[in-house]
Design a protein around this motif. Sequence first.
Motif, PDB file in Angstrom:
ATOM      1  N   ILE A  26     -22.413 -31.232 -33.783  1.00 42.90           N
ATOM      2  CA  ILE A  26     -23.595 -31.073 -34.633  1.00 42.90           C
ATOM      3  C   ILE A  26     -24.149 -32.444 -35.006  1.00 42.90           C
ATOM      4  CG2 ILE A  26     -24.463 -30.162 -36.822  1.00 42.90           C
ATOM      5  CD1 ILE A  26     -22.118 -28.146 -36.728  1.00 42.90           C
ATOM      6  N   SER A  27     -25.414 -32.670 -34.660  1.00 41.62           N
ATOM      7  CA  SER A  27     -26.071 -33.917 -35.024  1.00 41.62           C
ATOM      8  C   SER A  27     -26.614 -33.802 -36.445  1.00 41.62           C
ATOM      9  CB  SER A  27     -27.224 -34.210 -34.058  1.00 41.62           C
ATOM     10  OG  SER A  27     -28.090 -35.198 -34.594  1.00 41.62           O
ATOM     11  N   PRO A  28     -26.152 -34.641 -37.383  1.00 38.06           N
ATOM     12  CA  PRO A  28     -26.636 -34.577 -38.769  1.00 38.06           C
ATOM     13  C   PRO A  28     -28.147 -34.714 -38.873  1.00 38.06           C
ATOM     14  CG  PRO A  28     -24.710 -35.996 -38.626  1.00 38.06           C
ATOM     15  CD  PRO A  28     -25.118 -35.692 -37.216  1.00 38.06           C
ATOM     16  N   GLU A  29     -28.717 -35.590 -38.059  1.00 42.61           N
ATOM     17  CA  GLU A  29     -30.174 -35.810 -38.122  1.00 42.61           C
ATOM     18  C   GLU A  29     -30.944 -34.586 -37.641  1.00 42.61           C
ATOM     19  OE1 GLU A  29     -31.726 -38.272 -39.628  1.00 42.61           O
ATOM     20  OE2 GLU A  29     -29.693 -38.880 -40.175  1.00 42.61           O
ATOM     21  N   ILE A  30     -30.465 -33.982 -36.545  1.00 41.75           N
ATOM     22  CA  ILE A  30     -31.148 -32.808 -35.996  1.00 41.75           C
ATOM     23  C   ILE A  30     -31.105 -31.655 -36.982  1.00 41.75           C
ATOM     24  CG2 ILE A  30     -31.085 -31.021 -34.215  1.00 41.75           C
ATOM     25  CD1 ILE A  30     -32.186 -33.541 -33.100  1.00 41.75           C
ATOM     26  N   ILE A  31     -29.935 -31.409 -37.569  1.00 39.39           N
ATOM     27  CA  ILE A  31     -29.810 -30.254 -38.461  1.00 39.39           C
ATOM     28  C   ILE A  31     -30.630 -30.455 -39.742  1.00 39.39           C
ATOM     29  CG2 ILE A  31     -27.748 -30.818 -39.860  1.00 39.39           C
ATOM     30  CD1 ILE A  31     -26.792 -27.910 -38.931  1.00 39.39           C
ATOM     31  N   LYS A  32     -30.757 -31.722 -40.186  1.00 34.77           N
ATOM     32  CA  LYS A  32     -31.621 -32.003 -41.340  1.00 34.77           C
ATOM     33  C   LYS A  32     -33.079 -31.756 -40.994  1.00 34.77           C
ATOM     34  CE  LYS A  32     -28.633 -35.545 -43.439  1.00 34.77           C
ATOM     35  NZ  LYS A  32     -28.469 -37.018 -43.619  1.00 34.77           N
ATOM     36  N   THR A  33     -33.476 -32.147 -39.785  1.00 34.44           N
ATOM     37  CA  THR A  33     -34.856 -31.942 -39.331  1.00 34.44           C
ATOM     38  C   THR A  33     -35.192 -30.456 -39.248  1.00 34.44           C
ATOM     39  OG1 THR A  33     -34.822 -33.997 -38.048  1.00 34.44           O
ATOM     40  CG2 THR A  33     -36.489 -32.373 -37.455  1.00 34.44           C
ATOM     41  N   VAL A  34     -34.237 -29.682 -38.691  1.00 32.93           N
ATOM     42  CA  VAL A  34     -34.447 -28.231 -38.590  1.00 32.93           C
ATOM     43  C   VAL A  34     -34.579 -27.622 -39.983  1.00 32.93           C
ATOM     44  CG1 VAL A  34     -33.372 -26.043 -37.906  1.00 32.93           C
ATOM     45  CG2 VAL A  34     -33.288 -28.004 -36.360  1.00 32.93           C
ATOM     46  N   ALA A  35     -33.708 -28.046 -40.912  1.00 31.46           N
ATOM     47  CA  ALA A  35     -33.741 -27.518 -42.285  1.00 31.46           C
ATOM     48  C   ALA A  35     -35.080 -27.829 -42.953  1.00 31.46           C
ATOM     49  CB  ALA A  35     -32.590 -28.102 -43.094  1.00 31.46           C
ATOM     50  N   LYS A  36     -35.596 -29.035 -42.732  1.00 36.28           N
ATOM     51  CA  LYS A  36     -36.886 -29.408 -43.320  1.00 36.28           C
ATOM     52  C   LYS A  36     -38.013 -28.539 -42.777  1.00 36.28           C
ATOM     53  CE  LYS A  36     -35.731 -34.243 -44.309  1.00 36.28           C
ATOM     54  NZ  LYS A  36     -35.917 -35.657 -43.873  1.00 36.28           N
ATOM     55  N   GLN A  37     -37.948 -28.239 -41.468  1.00 35.96           N
ATOM     56  CA  GLN A  37     -38.975 -27.395 -40.866  1.00 35.96           C
ATOM     57  C   GLN A  37     -38.898 -25.966 -41.394  1.00 35.96           C
ATOM     58  OE1 GLN A  37     -40.214 -27.889 -36.710  1.00 35.96           O
ATOM     59  NE2 GLN A  37     -38.490 -29.285 -36.440  1.00 35.96           N
ATOM     60  N   VAL A  38     -37.673 -25.478 -41.610  1.00 34.19           N
ATOM     61  CA  VAL A  38     -37.490 -24.134 -42.162  1.00 34.19           C
ATOM     62  C   VAL A  38     -38.036 -24.089 -43.590  1.00 34.19           C
ATOM     63  CG1 VAL A  38     -35.777 -22.424 -42.916  1.00 34.19           C
ATOM     64  CG2 VAL A  38     -35.540 -23.542 -40.690  1.00 34.19           C
ATOM     65  N   LYS A  39     -37.805 -25.161 -44.354  1.00 32.54           N
ATOM     66  CA  LYS A  39     -38.322 -25.213 -45.726  1.00 32.54           C
ATOM     67  C   LYS A  39     -39.846 -25.139 -45.736  1.00 32.54           C
ATOM     68  CE  LYS A  39     -38.331 -27.854 -50.020  1.00 32.54           C
ATOM     69  NZ  LYS A  39     -37.839 -29.034 -50.766  1.00 32.54           N
ATOM     70  N   GLU A  40     -40.498 -25.838 -44.798  1.00 31.31           N
ATOM     71  CA  GLU A  40     -41.964 -25.802 -44.698  1.00 31.31           C
ATOM     72  C   GLU A  40     -42.469 -24.364 -44.529  1.00 31.31           C
ATOM     73  OE1 GLU A  40     -43.133 -30.049 -42.525  1.00 31.31           O
ATOM     74  OE2 GLU A  40     -43.072 -28.194 -41.385  1.00 31.31           O
ATOM     75  N   VAL A  41     -41.749 -23.608 -43.695  1.00 32.22           N
ATOM     76  CA  VAL A  41     -42.148 -22.222 -43.436  1.00 32.22           C
ATOM     77  C   VAL A  41     -41.870 -21.350 -44.662  1.00 32.22           C
ATOM     78  CG1 VAL A  41     -41.710 -20.196 -41.993  1.00 32.22           C
ATOM     79  CG2 VAL A  41     -41.791 -22.470 -40.954  1.00 32.22           C
ATOM     80  N   ALA A  42     -40.723 -21.591 -45.311  1.00 27.65           N
ATOM     81  CA  ALA A  42     -40.377 -20.818 -46.514  1.00 27.65           C
ATOM     82  C   ALA A  42     -41.413 -21.008 -47.608  1.00 27.65           C
ATOM     83  CB  ALA A  42     -38.990 -21.231 -47.012  1.00 27.65           C
ATOM     84  N   GLU A  43     -41.981 -22.214 -47.682  1.00 29.39           N
ATOM     85  CA  GLU A  43     -42.993 -22.508 -48.707  1.00 29.39           C
ATOM     86  C   GLU A  43     -44.310 -21.757 -48.472  1.00 29.39           C
ATOM     87  OE1 GLU A  43     -43.057 -26.750 -48.497  1.00 29.39           O
ATOM     88  OE2 GLU A  43     -41.461 -26.992 -50.007  1.00 29.39           O
ATOM     89  N   LEU A  44     -44.464 -21.190 -47.267  1.00 26.26           N
ATOM     90  CA  LEU A  44     -45.640 -20.370 -46.975  1.00 26.26           C
ATOM     91  C   LEU A  44     -45.446 -18.939 -47.459  1.00 26.26           C
ATOM     92  CD1 LEU A  44     -46.401 -21.486 -43.287  1.00 26.26           C
ATOM     93  CD2 LEU A  44     -47.644 -22.186 -45.348  1.00 26.26           C
ATOM     94  N   GLY A  45     -44.223 -18.641 -47.963  1.00 26.75           N
ATOM     95  CA  GLY A  45     -43.927 -17.292 -48.425  1.00 26.75           C
ATOM     96  C   GLY A  45     -43.394 -16.379 -47.342  1.00 26.75           C
ATOM     97  N   VAL A  46     -43.059 -16.958 -46.196  1.00 28.02           N
ATOM     98  CA  VAL A  46     -42.543 -16.176 -45.067  1.00 28.02           C
ATOM     99  C   VAL A  46     -41.075 -15.830 -45.290  1.00 28.02           C
ATOM    100  CG1 VAL A  46     -42.111 -16.211 -42.568  1.00 28.02           C
ATOM    101  CG2 VAL A  46     -44.175 -17.280 -43.497  1.00 28.02           C
ATOM    102  N   GLU A  47     -40.686 -14.615 -44.928  1.00 31.07           N
ATOM    103  CA  GLU A  47     -39.284 -14.198 -44.999  1.00 31.07           C
ATOM    104  C   GLU A  47     -38.606 -14.614 -43.699  1.00 31.07           C
ATOM    105  OE1 GLU A  47     -39.361 -10.007 -45.834  1.00 31.07           O
ATOM    106  OE2 GLU A  47     -40.510 -10.277 -47.678  1.00 31.07           O
ATOM    107  N   ILE A  48     -37.530 -15.399 -43.825  1.00 35.04           N
ATOM    108  CA  ILE A  48     -36.936 -16.044 -42.648  1.00 35.04           C
ATOM    109  C   ILE A  48     -35.493 -15.612 -42.424  1.00 35.04           C
ATOM    110  CG2 ILE A  48     -36.430 -18.248 -41.534  1.00 35.04           C
ATOM    111  CD1 ILE A  48     -38.410 -19.511 -43.610  1.00 35.04           C
ATOM    112  N   ALA A  49     -35.235 -15.090 -41.229  1.00 32.53           N
ATOM    113  CA  ALA A  49     -33.865 -14.846 -40.765  1.00 32.53           C
ATOM    114  C   ALA A  49     -33.619 -15.773 -39.583  1.00 32.53           C
ATOM    115  CB  ALA A  49     -33.684 -13.393 -40.351  1.00 32.53           C
TER     116      ALA A  49
END
Length: 241
Positions: A26-49
Amino acid sequence: MSVAKYKRIVLKISGEALAGEQGFGISPEIIKTVAKQVKEVAELGVEIAIVVGGGNIWRGKVGSEMGMDRATADYMGMLATVMNSLALQDSLEKLEVPCRVSTSIEMRQVAEPYIRRKAIRHLEKKRVVIFAAGTGNPYFSTDTTAALRAAEIEADVILMAKNNVDGVYSADPLTNKDAIKYTELTYLDVISQGLEVMDSTASTLCMDNDIPLVVFSIMETGNIKRAVLGEPIGTVVRRNL
């Protein structure tokens, strides 16, 4: 403010995408980047699985080459997806995104067991839900897990984030410079042409339940949000065009 095209999504991330250039672990940088992108989507009010693969830690194919029993090798792969899921959960929670890991194999000390109605309730409360341990059965891929869970929670779309291609091609673009990129396909096209989008079980499940699929590259920052907004990126696969 941008308006999301989809209300509830299943994001499928390959395990290899989390490994980055190192190719394993697991690359720490990659997983942080993915988490940040997921947060961006969550802030739109989207339900994410989210469904995460385990290929960066263990692949059943390796086990088969070792002469290992297929079912045993597959169970090891399921445990690898749990490790990835916990790592992603930790990254999301550090960004103050509420998150739950739900496993198909019971391991109550680290995650809650998968219960469909409970998972839907988490989504309704705007918690990200990570489905780990595949379907809980050998011989089924995490692609099939994504298709099954999308049908169960009545998701609007499956977003398939790839790490080495930016859509669906007629051949492997890394080895064939004449490979053609598709913008739209039907599931029948995918199955009949043997395109390596997802396995045939997952493709059939998506087709039967009329779940659209968007295939795109996760390596470009912001692509998950673009896909959720309905921007024309990658390849869209539907039951009918």
